[in-house]
Design a protein around this motif. Structure first.
Motif, PDB file in Angstrom:
ATOM      1  N   MET A   1      -8.918   6.419  41.155  1.00  0.00           N
ATOM      2  CA  MET A   1     -10.335   6.480  40.159  1.00  0.00           C
ATOM      3  C   MET A   1     -11.001   7.749  40.289  1.00  0.00           C
ATOM      4  N   SER A   2     -11.627   8.087  39.070  1.00  0.00           N
ATOM      5  CA  SER A   2     -12.265   9.414  39.054  1.00  0.00           C
ATOM      6  C   SER A   2     -13.809   9.236  39.629  1.00  0.00           C
ATOM      7  N   VAL A   3     -14.119  10.145  39.710  1.00  0.00           N
ATOM      8  CA  VAL A   3     -15.650  10.110  40.394  1.00  0.00           C
ATOM      9  C   VAL A   3     -16.306   9.930  38.976  1.00  0.00           C
ATOM     10  N   THR A   4     -17.369   9.015  39.199  1.00  0.00           N
ATOM     11  CA  THR A   4     -18.217   8.842  37.920  1.00  0.00           C
ATOM     12  C   THR A   4     -19.952   9.071  38.585  1.00  0.00           C
ATOM     13  N   GLY A   5     -20.678   8.976  37.586  1.00  0.00           N
ATOM     14  CA  GLY A   5     -22.070   9.206  37.764  1.00  0.00           C
ATOM     15  C   GLY A   5     -22.780   8.113  37.870  1.00  0.00           C
ATOM     16  N   VAL A   6     -23.895   8.059  38.231  1.00  0.00           N
ATOM     17  CA  VAL A   6     -25.096   6.963  38.288  1.00  0.00           C
ATOM     18  C   VAL A   6     -26.183   7.679  38.266  1.00  0.00           C
ATOM     19  N   GLY A   7     -26.752   7.716  37.115  1.00  0.00           N
ATOM     20  CA  GLY A   7     -27.913   8.737  37.262  1.00  0.00           C
ATOM     21  C   GLY A   7     -27.768  10.241  37.579  1.00  0.00           C
ATOM     22  N   SER A   8     -28.350  10.559  38.604  1.00  0.00           N
ATOM     23  CA  SER A   8     -28.032  11.964  39.140  1.00  0.00           C
ATOM     24  C   SER A   8     -26.995  11.909  40.263  1.00  0.00           C
ATOM     25  N   LEU A   9     -26.662  10.693  40.758  1.00  0.00           N
ATOM     26  CA  LEU A   9     -25.883  10.550  41.717  1.00  0.00           C
ATOM     27  C   LEU A   9     -24.358  10.140  41.302  1.00  0.00           C
ATOM     28  N   SER A  10     -23.504  10.853  42.369  1.00  0.00           N
ATOM     29  CA  SER A  10     -21.978  10.678  41.785  1.00  0.00           C
ATOM     30  C   SER A  10     -21.481   9.615  42.727  1.00  0.00           C
ATOM     31  N   VAL A  11     -20.523   8.563  42.370  1.00  0.00           N
ATOM     32  CA  VAL A  11     -19.948   7.666  42.858  1.00  0.00           C
ATOM     33  C   VAL A  11     -18.711   8.118  43.468  1.00  0.00           C
ATOM     34  N   PRO A  12     -18.543   8.351  44.925  1.00  0.00           N
ATOM     35  CA  PRO A  12     -17.358   9.159  45.416  1.00  0.00           C
ATOM     36  C   PRO A  12     -16.199   8.324  45.085  1.00  0.00           C
ATOM     37  N   ARG A  13     -14.942   8.777  45.061  1.00  0.00           N
ATOM     38  CA  ARG A  13     -13.676   8.163  45.144  1.00  0.00           C
ATOM     39  C   ARG A  13     -13.658   7.361  46.358  1.00  0.00           C
ATOM     40  N   SER A  14     -13.084   6.129  46.194  1.00  0.00           N
ATOM     41  CA  SER A  14     -12.905   5.293  47.509  1.00  0.00           C
ATOM     42  C   SER A  14     -11.782   4.331  47.167  1.00  0.00           C
ATOM     43  N   THR A  15     -10.653   4.191  47.920  1.00  0.00           N
ATOM     44  CA  THR A  15      -9.765   3.210  47.728  1.00  0.00           C
ATOM     45  C   THR A  15     -10.316   1.815  48.088  1.00  0.00           C
ATOM     46  N   LEU A  16     -11.241   2.092  49.153  1.00  0.00           N
ATOM     47  CA  LEU A  16     -11.569   0.719  49.772  1.00  0.00           C
ATOM     48  C   LEU A  16     -12.547   0.082  48.795  1.00  0.00           C
ATOM     49  N   ALA A  17     -13.564   0.741  47.974  1.00  0.00           N
ATOM     50  CA  ALA A  17     -14.276   0.458  47.065  1.00  0.00           C
ATOM     51  C   ALA A  17     -13.419  -0.152  45.954  1.00  0.00           C
ATOM     52  N   ASP A  18     -12.239   0.440  45.406  1.00  0.00           N
ATOM     53  CA  ASP A  18     -11.572  -0.025  44.556  1.00  0.00           C
ATOM     54  C   ASP A  18     -11.020  -1.488  44.888  1.00  0.00           C
ATOM     55  N   THR A  19     -10.562  -1.613  46.118  1.00  0.00           N
ATOM     56  CA  THR A  19      -9.994  -3.067  46.529  1.00  0.00           C
ATOM     57  C   THR A  19     -11.126  -4.046  46.234  1.00  0.00           C
ATOM     58  N   VAL A  20     -12.095  -3.595  47.041  1.00  0.00           N
ATOM     59  CA  VAL A  20     -13.344  -4.504  47.345  1.00  0.00           C
ATOM     60  C   VAL A  20     -14.007  -5.027  45.693  1.00  0.00           C
ATOM     61  N   LEU A  21     -14.262  -3.885  45.029  1.00  0.00           N
ATOM     62  CA  LEU A  21     -14.692  -4.589  43.818  1.00  0.00           C
ATOM     63  C   LEU A  21     -13.655  -5.292  42.892  1.00  0.00           C
ATOM     64  N   GLU A  22     -12.407  -5.021  43.066  1.00  0.00           N
ATOM     65  CA  GLU A  22     -11.623  -5.736  42.306  1.00  0.00           C
ATOM     66  C   GLU A  22     -11.493  -7.110  42.731  1.00  0.00           C
ATOM     67  N   ARG A  23     -11.507  -7.281  44.180  1.00  0.00           N
ATOM     68  CA  ARG A  23     -11.548  -8.751  44.527  1.00  0.00           C
ATOM     69  C   ARG A  23     -13.032  -9.248  44.219  1.00  0.00           C
ATOM     70  N   LEU A  24     -13.972  -8.752  44.634  1.00  0.00           N
ATOM     71  CA  LEU A  24     -15.430  -9.288  44.345  1.00  0.00           C
ATOM     72  C   LEU A  24     -15.374  -9.642  42.960  1.00  0.00           C
ATOM     73  N   THR A  25     -15.415  -9.012  41.881  1.00  0.00           N
ATOM     74  CA  THR A  25     -15.598  -9.343  40.439  1.00  0.00           C
ATOM     75  C   THR A  25     -14.861 -10.390  40.247  1.00  0.00           C
ATOM     76  N   ALA A  26     -13.493 -10.658  40.608  1.00  0.00           N
ATOM     77  CA  ALA A  26     -12.713 -11.708  40.405  1.00  0.00           C
ATOM     78  C   ALA A  26     -12.948 -13.013  41.068  1.00  0.00           C
ATOM     79  N   MET A  27     -13.403 -12.730  42.389  1.00  0.00           N
ATOM     80  CA  MET A  27     -13.727 -14.025  43.245  1.00  0.00           C
ATOM     81  C   MET A  27     -14.975 -14.577  42.840  1.00  0.00           C
ATOM     82  N   TYR A  28     -16.178 -13.747  42.694  1.00  0.00           N
ATOM     83  CA  TYR A  28     -17.555 -14.011  42.270  1.00  0.00           C
ATOM     84  C   TYR A  28     -17.429 -14.677  40.831  1.00  0.00           C
ATOM     85  N   GLY A  29     -16.851 -14.192  39.998  1.00  0.00           N
ATOM     86  CA  GLY A  29     -16.810 -14.319  38.561  1.00  0.00           C
ATOM     87  C   GLY A  29     -16.096 -15.918  38.393  1.00  0.00           C
TER      88      GLY A  29
END
Length: 240
Positions: A1-29
């Protein structure tokens, strides 16, 4: 995953975040309940769309999402929080708040700008109050130098930032800096907004559980300064 921006903040690269967000959006959705979503959105004054997940359902799903995941480091917490905040539905932000509360001890003073972003973006009491007491408060307790930031936040034009400053000591009990708390209340005593007036009373009421005499004396000294709402809230459990 590339580093992305949120406003003036950068979203760090995080394998854990990739895993959590993939699971989270699938299950919540998959569990979304449109029939519940509309009244939930209305109750929260249309601050954001909802998926329609009740709290017990959401928390059960969250436990499943996090099964087997490692303990996060601060960059993981930052990435998960900012990526959840970028999603439209409110339940994702609730997940992020719960995650930060659970892992507040891994956060350093460098997380404060992220916390400010979360407080000031899609702000409402349902996220702001928990961030104030369970994220910002512990950050300031761990690094007293951050009190200077709270001194700046209390005079911020954003009422949610000021509310966070008022409430950040909510769980401090006998560690409360009463002089600073009282000064913050005085500073915002003339604020016209309900949420600031309510926060003043709430902060004083919580401290009154530790030192009711100090709160009574403070309100007597400043008699007439505060809105009736603030005074009622402050004295709710201790009387005049």
């Amino acid at each position: 995953m590339s580093v992305t921006g949120v406003g003036s903040l950068s979203v760090p690269r995080s394998t854990l975040a990739d895993t959590v967000l993939e699971r989270l959006t699938a299950m919540y959705g998959a569990a979304a309940d449109p029939a519940r979503a509309a009244p939930m959105r209305a109750y929260m004054k249309d601050v954001a769309p909802f998926l329609g997940l009740t709290t017990p359902v959401r928390r059960a799903l969250s436990r499943t999402v996090l099964e087997g995941t490692p303990r996060p480091a601060e960059p993981d917490c930052t990435a998960i929080a900012l990526r959840c905040w970028a999603l439209p539905e409110r339940e994702y932000q609730y997940f992020a708040v719960d995650f930060l509360r659970r892992h507040a001890r891994v956060l350093s003073s460098g997380f404060l700008p992220v916390a400010r972003h979360l407080v000031s973006t899609v702000p409402w009491w349902d996220t702001v109050d928990l961030l104030a007491a369970h994220v910002v408060g512990p950050l300031v307790a761990a690094d007293p130098a951050l009190t200077a930031d709270m001194d700046a936040w209390i005079v911020d034009d954003d009422l949610w930032i000021a509310r966070t400053a008022l409430l950040h000591q909510l769980r401090y009990k006998d560690r409360t800096d009463a002089e600073r708390l009282f000064a913050y209340c005085v500073r915002q005593s003339g604020h016209p907004d309900f949420f600031i007036r309510k926060a003043i009373g709430w902060a004083l009421r919580e401290y009154a559980k530790t030192d009711p005499d100090a709160v009574r004396a403070f309100l007597a000294q400043e008699k007439g300064r505060f809105a009736p709402l603030s005074v009622r809230e402050a004295l709710k459990n201790i009387g005049a």
